[in-house]
Design a protein around this motif. Structure first.
Motif, PDB file in Angstrom:
ATOM      1  N   ILE A 100      -3.817   4.903  -9.372  1.00 47.22           N
ATOM      2  CA  ILE A 100      -4.539   3.847  -8.666  1.00 47.22           C
ATOM      3  C   ILE A 100      -3.785   2.523  -8.722  1.00 47.22           C
ATOM      4  N   GLU A 101      -3.151   2.208  -9.869  1.00 45.52           N
ATOM      5  CA  GLU A 101      -2.470   0.919 -10.031  1.00 45.52           C
ATOM      6  C   GLU A 101      -1.303   0.772  -9.061  1.00 45.52           C
ATOM      7  N   ASN A 102      -0.600   1.866  -8.793  1.00 42.51           N
ATOM      8  CA  ASN A 102       0.574   1.812  -7.935  1.00 42.51           C
ATOM      9  C   ASN A 102       0.251   2.100  -6.477  1.00 42.51           C
ATOM     10  N   LYS A 103      -1.011   2.332  -6.157  1.00 39.81           N
ATOM     11  CA  LYS A 103      -1.379   2.686  -4.795  1.00 39.81           C
ATOM     12  C   LYS A 103      -1.600   1.450  -3.916  1.00 39.81           C
ATOM     13  N   LEU A 104      -2.222   0.421  -4.459  1.00 43.12           N
ATOM     14  CA  LEU A 104      -2.577  -0.746  -3.660  1.00 43.12           C
ATOM     15  C   LEU A 104      -2.519  -2.001  -4.508  1.00 43.12           C
ATOM     16  N   LYS A 105      -1.846  -3.014  -4.011  1.00 43.38           N
ATOM     17  CA  LYS A 105      -1.762  -4.314  -4.680  1.00 43.38           C
ATOM     18  C   LYS A 105      -1.857  -5.373  -3.604  1.00 43.38           C
ATOM     19  N   TYR A 120       0.862  -1.171   0.000  1.00 44.36           N
ATOM     20  CA  TYR A 120       0.000   0.000   0.000  1.00 44.36           C
ATOM     21  C   TYR A 120       0.899   1.222   0.000  1.00 44.36           C
ATOM     22  N   ASN A 121       0.724   2.085  -1.021  1.00 44.32           N
ATOM     23  CA  ASN A 121       1.525   3.291  -1.155  1.00 44.32           C
ATOM     24  C   ASN A 121       0.579   4.493  -1.119  1.00 44.32           C
ATOM     25  N   PRO A 122       0.350   5.091   0.050  1.00 40.29           N
ATOM     26  CA  PRO A 122      -0.617   6.184   0.149  1.00 40.29           C
ATOM     27  C   PRO A 122      -0.197   7.454  -0.576  1.00 40.29           C
ATOM     28  N   VAL A 123       1.083   7.602  -0.907  1.00 40.59           N
ATOM     29  CA  VAL A 123       1.580   8.811  -1.544  1.00 40.59           C
ATOM     30  C   VAL A 123       1.384   8.775  -3.055  1.00 40.59           C
TER      31      VAL A 123
END
Length: 85
Positions: free
Chosen positions: A46-51, A39-42
């Motif tokens: 959308i694709e790189n925010k949560l996997k 999880y990348n909140p910064v």
């Protein structure tokens, strides 16, 4: 008890979290059993925010692991976005 929770990484003011399976007695950023996603909140996209690996989350839940409240919210959000797409 086995728990699925976030482990913090990244630098100061640029957090990056890994979804990990760990023993609840271990430290937040300490030893873990398996990494299930991130999880990348910064991140702005959308694709790189949560996997999340939903099949592995289900596997661990069926074997008795508990989800932390934040991870439970993120997994439900991720599964809704996957089903809509």
């Amino acid at each position: 008890m086995v728990i699925i929770r976030l482990a913090r990484g990244g630098s100061k003011k640029r957090p990056f979290y890994s979804l990990v399976v760990t023993d609840s007695r271990n430290r937040r950023d300490g030893r873990f059993i398996e990494r299930l996603g991130f999880y990348n909140p910064v991140s702005s996209s959308i694709e790189n925010k949560l996997k999340v690996s939903l099949d592995r989350v289900e596997f661990w839940k069926n074997n008795g692991a508990c989800l932390s409240p934040v991870v439970e919210r993120l997994v439900s959000e991720y599964s809704k976005n996957i089903n809509c797409a």
